[in-house]
Design an enzyme around this catalytic site. Structure first.
Site, PDB file in Angstrom:
ATOM      1  N   GLY A 174       0.861  -1.303   0.130  1.00 53.61           N
ATOM      2  CA  GLY A 174      -0.019  -0.102  -0.003  1.00 53.61           C
ATOM      3  C   GLY A 174       0.809   1.134   0.086  1.00 53.61           C
TER       4      GLY A 174
ATOM      5  N   GLY B  44       2.427   5.566   4.874  1.00 54.79           N
ATOM      6  CA  GLY B  44       1.510   6.304   5.834  1.00 54.79           C
ATOM      7  C   GLY B  44       0.215   5.477   6.067  1.00 54.79           C
TER       8      GLY B  44
ATOM      9  N   GLY C   4      -0.344   2.499   7.379  1.00 56.35           N
ATOM     10  CA  GLY C   4      -0.343   1.944   8.704  1.00 56.35           C
ATOM     11  C   GLY C   4       0.005   0.383   8.497  1.00 56.35           C
ATOM     12  CE  LYS C   5       3.613  -0.228   3.401  1.00 53.42           C
ATOM     13  NZ  LYS C   5       2.711   1.392   3.481  1.00 53.42           N
TER      14      LYS C   5
ATOM     15  CD  GLU D 199      -7.611  30.639  -6.062  1.00 56.02           C
ATOM     16  OE1 GLU D 199      -8.228  29.778  -5.862  1.00 56.02           O
ATOM     17  OE2 GLU D 199      -6.470  30.545  -6.113  1.00 56.02           O
TER      18      GLU D 199
ATOM     19  CG  HIS E  64     -10.137  27.949  -9.806  1.00 55.32           C
ATOM     20  ND1 HIS E  64      -9.714  26.868 -10.966  1.00 55.32           N
ATOM     21  CD2 HIS E  64      -8.867  28.360  -9.476  1.00 55.32           C
ATOM     22  CE1 HIS E  64      -8.620  27.034 -10.931  1.00 55.32           C
ATOM     23  NE2 HIS E  64      -8.079  27.972 -10.304  1.00 55.32           N
TER      24      HIS E  64
END
EC number: 3.4.24.-
Length: 627
Positions: free
Chosen positions: A219, A222, A224-225, A441, A444
């Site tokens: 995976g 970060g 969580g392995k 902005e 967008h």
């Protein structure tokens, strides 16, 4: 052993070496003398002889040095000078003045042995004694007394250089169980079977089932392995061996293989247990016949393959590997019988993100009215580590603001800090630049609000951030989406083009502020052509291959040079079509564009609710992407 202990060992070694040198020097060159020796020139010596001040003279025939005294007893002063060449009158002069004189022939045989001792013996002695002392110190710190020397692993080393270096933690002391892991329900279900076998292997042996020798956690970073591997050991209450794949790779051939043997030897002695190899791709890369092959790495991999075949899995030894580059692993390592089970540890979905936030929020004092669901929706694509960091940043902000509890504002600001960085208070935009950013902005936001299916706008700001952004528009999905249609992809590109389109429409010029928008729009358009089969020209054909899917997912083209040129043209056509769509939406709502931009320029930050109230007021017609 950590770096601090290593430095302490080296300092001890240096101190021991210095002490030995001082002791030897005091033995070889004893600083014992009967008195001070005064150096004078030869003419002074002759003058003292002629005035009857010299009582005794001694000549060293090897160095032509003359030692003479002006008296006898403790009051006598010793002088030193050098014999003047071709002086034939010295003996008669000394006899004339009744001076006692003698000559000394030095024995140089002892000097040769002293020279040999200093040049050869002393360094060897220092090396042996210092190495012995350092070896004892390393053994003491490693919990293994005795000055034994290790010759294993194809290389010479002292202390535990042939040892695996794995950190061993008792299962009950890992402090982690499945309750401490959130957002990875499928991965936990796959690993619960390993826990059941380690706790009660006879139940599985009775039916003839065999325990998987290894499980590979795959995976993005970060997710969580490592935490999952610790949780398996914590649930089963078995010893947990932890080592990184990079620790196996050594400069000397054979050393890595020796570490693998030692690791599995220790695991066999403490079975049942968990052996966790983090970043296993470092040692388990695919073997090939290229010139860049590494003999040491390949020998280490071969030894790992042999050990995984050789240990008795009825004892309850489970090897868990973790990697974010499964495509680079050797096929022999992935076959059944070694890593039998592949457990995906993907980025959490909406429910998973909410569960992770709630888990970490339990460790922090928070107000009771905090809505974690809003935070989970605002963080699509965030890993467990990112979400943990968000909660921690919120707690730090609450302390800075002088509060005893974390509020909703703290958590929302923490999301923006993690995504866009801290506010840059030192950056002051001019009125012209502030105006351009405001229109950019709002461009967008208006394109996103006017298109069907786009995520609603939650916040618009023109406050510069440390990531380099001079402003940003935040959108929050109402629901979790796992599929994207071609129309939705085109709408996303149009939203990315909205900022540049507003600059062109209002100022009749363009700025560098749209560089990140252009990059993201081009990447999505290229993926539509090469991966998703969303191009009318090429149809359902894969023209690219994804590499390192869990580390950014860069794509390499798998087509001819002529086709690559056609792909570039198709990508430009898609982006330009979305660009024209954004321009059309802004032209039809140009009055609202001016109104909203002026409002944002004054307030600097507005919420999505404020934006929609102004945008939809007296605006019965909202253009769609198809119009």
């Amino acid at each position: 052993m950590d770096e601090k202990k290593k430095r302490q060992s080296m300092i001890l070694y240096v101190i021991i070496a210095v002490v030995i040198v001082l002791i030897l020097r005091s033995v070889v060159y004893p600083s014992v003398s009967s008195g001070a020796v005064k150096d004078v020139d030869y003419s002074t010596f002759l003058e003292m002889v002629d005035t009857n001040k010299v009582k005794e003279v001694q000549l060293n025939t090897s160095t032509d040095a003359i030692l003479f005294t002006d008296g006898t007893g403790q009051d006598a002063t010793t002088y030193r000078t050098t014999l003047f060449p071709d002086d034939t009158t010295l003996v008669s002069r000394l006899e004339k003045h009744n001076v006692q004189f003698s000559a000394k022939i030095e024995d140089t045989s002892s000097d040769i042995w002293l020279y040999m001792l200093l040049i050869y013996g002393l360094p060897i002695l220092l090396l042996v004694l210092g190495g012995w002392a350092l070896n004892r110190q390393l053994k003491k710190q490693a919990g293994d007394d005795g000055p034994s020397m290790n010759f294993g692993g194809g290389g010479f080393g002292m202390g535990n250089m042939g040892k695996s270096g794995a950190k061993v933690v008792a299962g009950k002391e890992t402090g982690v169980t499945f309750k401490d892991v959130a957002g990875q329900d499928e991965a936990k279900e796959s690993l619960e079977e390993l826990v059941g076998f380690l706790e009660n292997p006879k139940k599985y042996e009775a039916i003839g089932a065999k325990l998987p020798r290894g499980a590979l956690l795959v995976g993005p970073p970060g997710t969580g392995k490592t935490l999952l591997a610790k949780a398996v050991a914590g649930e089963a209450k078995v010893p947990f061996f932890s080592i990184s794949g990079s620790e196996f790779v050594e400069m000397f051939v054979g050393r890595g293989a020796a570490k693998v043997r030692d690791l599995f030897k220790q695991a066999n002695e403490k079975a049942p247990c968990i052996v966790f190899i983090d970043e296993i791709d470092t040692v388990g890369k695919r073997r090939d016949a290229g010139l860049t092959t590494n003999d040491e790495r390949e020998q280490t991999l071969n030894q790992l393959l042999t050990e995984m075949d050789g240990f008795d899995n009825h004892k309850g030894i489970v090897v868990i590997g973790a990697t974010n580059r499964p495509d680079t692993l050797d096929p022999a390592l992935l076959r059944p019988g070694r890593f039998d089970r592949r457990v995906p540890v993907e980025l959490p979905d909406l429910a998973g993100r909410k569960a992770i936030l709630a888990l970490h929020a339990d460790d922090v004092k928070m107000d009771g009215d905090i809505d974690l669901d809003v935070i989970a929706r605002a963080t699509p694509g965030a890993s467990g580590a990112d979400l943990s960091n968000i909660i921690n940043e919120a707690a730090l902000r609450a302390v800075r603001m002088g509060r005893s509890r974390v509020t909703q504002e703290d958590v929302q600001e923490a999301v923006e800090v993690v995504i866009a960085g801290e506010k840059r208070k030192s950056t002051v935009l001019s009125e012209r630049e502030k105006k351009v950013v405001a229109y950019h902005e709002i461009g967008h936001a208006m394109v996103a609000a006017a298109q069907k299916g786009q995520a609603p706008v939650s916040k618009i700001t023109i406050v510069p951030r440390t990531s380099g952004a001079l402003g940003y528009t935040m959108q929050v999905e109402e629901d979790e989406h796992y599929l994207v249609t071609k129309e939705e992809a085109m709408q996303q590109i149009a939203v990315m083009c909205g900022g540049r389109s507003a600059e062109e429409l209002i100022f009749k010029e363009v700025t560098t502020g749209a560089s990140n928008d252009i990059e993201r729009a081009t990447k999505l358009a290229r993926n539509m052509v090469t991966q998703y089969g969303m191009s009318d020209k090429f149809g359902m054909v894969a023209l690219g291959q994804v590499q390192n899917r869990y580390l950014g997912g860069d794509t390499s083209l798998t087509c001819s040079e002529g086709t690559a040129q056609e792909i570039d043209a198709e990508v430009m056509r898609i982006v330009e079509e979305a660009h024209q769509n954004a321009l059309q939406i802004l032209r039809q709502n140009q009055f609202k564009l001016h109104e909203l931009a002026r409002y944002l320029q004054v307030k600097e930050t507005i919420t999505g609710e404020e934006f929609m109230n102004i945008f939809t007021r007296d605006n019965d017609y909202l253009p769609k992407a198809s119009e």
